[in-house]
Design a protein around this motif. Structure first.
Motif, PDB file in Angstrom:
ATOM      1  N   VAL A 102     -10.293  -8.344   1.336  1.00  0.00           N
ATOM      2  CA  VAL A 102     -11.582  -8.511   0.475  1.00  0.00           C
ATOM      3  C   VAL A 102     -11.051  -8.085  -0.734  1.00  0.00           C
ATOM      4  O   VAL A 102     -10.156  -7.940  -0.536  1.00  0.00           O
ATOM      5  N   SER A 103     -12.639  -8.524  -1.707  1.00  0.00           N
ATOM      6  CA  SER A 103     -12.181  -7.925  -3.057  1.00  0.00           C
ATOM      7  C   SER A 103     -12.721  -6.843  -3.443  1.00  0.00           C
ATOM      8  O   SER A 103     -13.745  -5.793  -2.581  1.00  0.00           O
ATOM      9  N   LYS A 104     -12.311  -6.218  -4.746  1.00  0.00           N
ATOM     10  CA  LYS A 104     -13.392  -4.978  -4.906  1.00  0.00           C
ATOM     11  C   LYS A 104     -14.796  -4.908  -4.503  1.00  0.00           C
ATOM     12  O   LYS A 104     -15.582  -3.887  -4.473  1.00  0.00           O
ATOM     13  N   SER A 105     -15.775  -5.851  -4.199  1.00  0.00           N
ATOM     14  CA  SER A 105     -16.820  -5.665  -4.725  1.00  0.00           C
ATOM     15  C   SER A 105     -17.385  -5.568  -2.867  1.00  0.00           C
ATOM     16  O   SER A 105     -18.122  -5.600  -2.741  1.00  0.00           O
ATOM     17  N   GLU A 106     -15.850  -6.164  -2.105  1.00  0.00           N
ATOM     18  CA  GLU A 106     -16.889  -6.059  -0.682  1.00  0.00           C
ATOM     19  C   GLU A 106     -15.628  -5.439   0.221  1.00  0.00           C
ATOM     20  O   GLU A 106     -16.054  -4.413   1.146  1.00  0.00           O
ATOM     21  N   VAL A 107     -14.629  -4.512  -0.907  1.00  0.00           N
ATOM     22  CA  VAL A 107     -13.869  -3.370  -0.255  1.00  0.00           C
ATOM     23  C   VAL A 107     -15.148  -2.416   0.582  1.00  0.00           C
ATOM     24  O   VAL A 107     -14.637  -1.925   2.123  1.00  0.00           O
ATOM     25  N   GLN A 108     -16.178  -1.781  -0.075  1.00  0.00           N
ATOM     26  CA  GLN A 108     -17.014  -1.056   0.339  1.00  0.00           C
ATOM     27  C   GLN A 108     -18.260  -1.501   1.749  1.00  0.00           C
ATOM     28  O   GLN A 108     -18.881  -0.407   2.394  1.00  0.00           O
ATOM     29  N   THR A 109     -17.909  -2.458   2.530  1.00  0.00           N
ATOM     30  CA  THR A 109     -18.009  -3.255   3.822  1.00  0.00           C
ATOM     31  C   THR A 109     -17.447  -2.641   4.531  1.00  0.00           C
ATOM     32  O   THR A 109     -18.413  -1.898   5.518  1.00  0.00           O
ATOM     33  N   PHE A 110     -16.424  -1.893   4.280  1.00  0.00           N
ATOM     34  CA  PHE A 110     -15.611  -1.462   5.074  1.00  0.00           C
ATOM     35  C   PHE A 110     -15.126   0.179   4.800  1.00  0.00           C
ATOM     36  O   PHE A 110     -14.514   1.023   5.922  1.00  0.00           O
ATOM     37  N   ILE A 111     -15.101   0.546   3.825  1.00  0.00           N
ATOM     38  CA  ILE A 111     -14.315   2.205   3.214  1.00  0.00           C
ATOM     39  C   ILE A 111     -15.767   2.345   2.292  1.00  0.00           C
ATOM     40  O   ILE A 111     -16.006   1.973   1.316  1.00  0.00           O
ATOM     41  N   GLY A 112     -16.298   3.885   2.733  1.00  0.00           N
ATOM     42  CA  GLY A 112     -16.682   4.816   2.137  1.00  0.00           C
ATOM     43  C   GLY A 112     -15.833   4.549   0.189  1.00  0.00           C
ATOM     44  O   GLY A 112     -15.059   4.603   0.385  1.00  0.00           O
ATOM     45  N   PRO A 113     -16.767   4.817  -0.750  1.00  0.00           N
ATOM     46  CA  PRO A 113     -17.000   5.196  -1.915  1.00  0.00           C
ATOM     47  C   PRO A 113     -16.005   6.492  -2.071  1.00  0.00           C
ATOM     48  O   PRO A 113     -14.970   6.657  -2.930  1.00  0.00           O
TER      49      PRO A 113
END
Length: 543
Positions: free
Chosen positions: A216-227
């Motif tokens: 994942v990239s920085k723009s994709e990581v929130q697909t799996f982990i919430g902010p």
């Protein structure tokens, strides 16, 4: 892997587990006292979940499961996992925060954040492996069967961070040693220079594990982990900072602490109950009026601040506690102080106040845990707070214990339904049922105040103070007199030297003047004069 599990009935699984146990006993465990730890063998024979985890990870193929068990149990004995403690690992490894557990992904799986910038070093490789095993074993005992999501932060990685032996070891931990513990492995911002290395890594994983890799990239990581569980540089809002010794997450069941493992919540509450019973027994034999003793704070049920009577009661408890000056503003609770509790050695410094303010429109359950429950008493430690209400929590040092900078506190909070009960059984069930992603956590560290030397019993009275002051003055005068005597001796010596030099200079000057006088007056050559009164000589003969 899931399909394989669905195709097996419970009866088939139980039968295969018994087959595994019998075959392992007959084929592997014979004369193997130096090969396995007897405690692991016993666990395999008695714990269905332990044996079943290997079986399901190997798609219920008995031969494959047996090979995996053999390899795993040998590894456990090699690393002595049943006896592995914090003291077996260098302290600097904990201080670096190379591996720690914090937060949850969007599926509710615990997040494990391992090495961010791992530097290859053959000298410390074995210790690093043991360090990873320590964390995984602690989590496996604390949350048996609960999967982990591993996050590799590779945003600043380069060739110097590629340690294929260590990577293979971490993969084997989840592939062989801790089956079914890996939910997913998130590779964050992997640089292109690492692609070749990870092509090799994929060959080690096998098809069942490759599907768990998420690049994942920085723009994709929130697909799996919430902010809420991502640091700011990953685009999140989590302000968590690792510190050593760390606070354990969740229920404080098995944290690491120099004072040994912290007891579970139930054990802590039972100890608190024992202490309260003991205090009540002591009070029954005390001649002091019971009304003068501070009582337990009861919070108003309407959610507002306590009434006048309750304020007086609370004031008797909080009068000695220092009022916090800073506030942490969380989504559920505002917590004061924001960062640290200050304790000292004086009696007035052994109590601290934590103020909680429910800023939601619903009831909020909270509990407070500490890494040193033998030192501190927290009242109340587990209850609920009505919307808009304030709760005062007294944290006091118990007995003769002293606070330490390594001590930590954790405030956990979760939003409840307004119709939910606040009794202990209902709260206990609530904490078991609430999703971990809904739990707010805030950590507080301890700050130890500098203490001045304790006064001796003699100085407690004014007369004794006067005597000590006189003695101090006399000692000072003696020191001044001695110094004056030394100065006087030095002065006399200087005067004597001055006199000697004066006399010497006088002698030199006198000698010089005498010499000059002799040279310029009587010491020079003189001309011959006529002979005085000489008799006439005979006359010369006539010519």
């Amino acid at each position: 892997m899931a399909d394989g599990g669905q195709a097996e009935s419970e009866q088939d699984i139980e039968r295969k587990i018994e087959v595994i146990r019998q075959r392992f006993k007959d084929e592997y465990a014979q004369d193997s006292s130096d090969k396995y730890d007897s405690r692991d063998v016993e666990k395999l024979q008695k714990d269905d979940a332990f044996a079943g985890s290997y079986l399901s990870w190997r798609l219920f193929v008995v031969d494959d499961a047996l090979k995996m068990i053999d390899e795993s149990l040998q590894w456990r004995r090699e690393f002595r996992l049943n006896d592995l403690t914090e003291g077996c690992i260098p302290k600097w490894m904990f201080e670096t925060g190379a591996v720690y557990l914090h937060g949850y992904d969007k599926e509710g799986n615990k997040l494990c954040s391992p090495v961010k910038l791992h530097i290859k070093d053959a000298k410390t490789l074995q210790e690093k492996k043991k360090y990873v095993a320590f964390w995984l074993e602690r989590y496996a005992r604390r949350e048996p069967g609960m999967p982990l999501t591993v996050v590799f932060d590779m945003s600043e990685s380069g060739l110097s961070n590629i340690d294929m032996d260590f990577v293979r070891y971490i993969i084997n931990c989840f592939k062989v040693y801790y089956p079914k513990f890996l939910s997913k492995m998130i590779m964050y911002e992997m640089p292109w220079i690492m692609n070749a290395a990870w092509k090799i890594v994929k060959t080690w994983l096998g098809p069942e594990a490759i599907s768990k890799l998420k690049f994942v990239s920085k723009s994709e990581v929130q697909t799996f982990i919430g902010p809420e569980y991502l640091p700011a540089y990953m685009g999140g809002t989590d302000a968590f900072k690792y510190s050593y010794p760390p606070l354990p997450d969740d229920d404080f069941q098995t944290p690491i602490s120099e004072n040994g493992p912290i007891v579970s919540e139930d054990e802590t509450e039972s100890k608190d109950g024992e202490m309260e019973s003991k205090d009540a027994l002591d009070n029954s034999f005390s001649s002091e009026p019971q009304a003068l003793r501070p009582r337990k704070v009861n919070f108003a049920e309407d959610g507002s601040r306590p009434e006048e009577g309750d304020r007086l009661e609370t004031g008797s408890r909080t009068r000695a506690a220092r009022k916090p000056l800073t506030t942490f503003k969380g989504p559920l609770l505002h917590i004061s102080p924001a960062e640290e509790l200050c304790f000292g050695s004086k009696e007035t410094e052994k109590k601290c106040l934590i103020i909680l303010n429910n800023v939601t429109k619903n009831q909020v359950a909270f509990k407070v845990r500490t890494t040193a429950p033998e030192k501190y008493r927290v009242k109340p430690s587990n209850t609920s707070c009505e919307p808009g209400a304030f709760v005062d929590i007294i944290v006091s040092l118990h007995g003769g214990f002293q606070s330490s900078p390594q001590d930590r506190f954790l405030v956990m909070a979760a939003e409840m339904d307004n119709n939910a009960g606040s009794s202990s059984p209902e709260l206990a069930q609530f904490w078991k049922d609430v999703p971990k992603s809904k739990v707010m956590e805030h950590r507080l560290r301890c700050h130890v105040l500098e203490s001045s030397p304790a006064p001796s019993p003699v100085t407690e009275s004014p007369l004794a103070s006067g005597i000590n002051s006189h003695q101090d003055l006399q000692t000072t005068l003696l020191r001044v007199a001695a110094s004056s005597a030394r100065l006087e001796q030095n002065l006399d010596r200087c005067l004597w030297i001055q006199k000697v030099l004066t006399h010497l200079m006088s002698f030199v000057m006198a000698f010089s003047f005498c010499t000059l006088y002799l040279v310029y007056t009587g010491g020079g050559p003189s001309c011959p004069g006529p002979a005085p009164d000489s008799a006439p000589g005979p006359a010369p003969p006539p010519s």
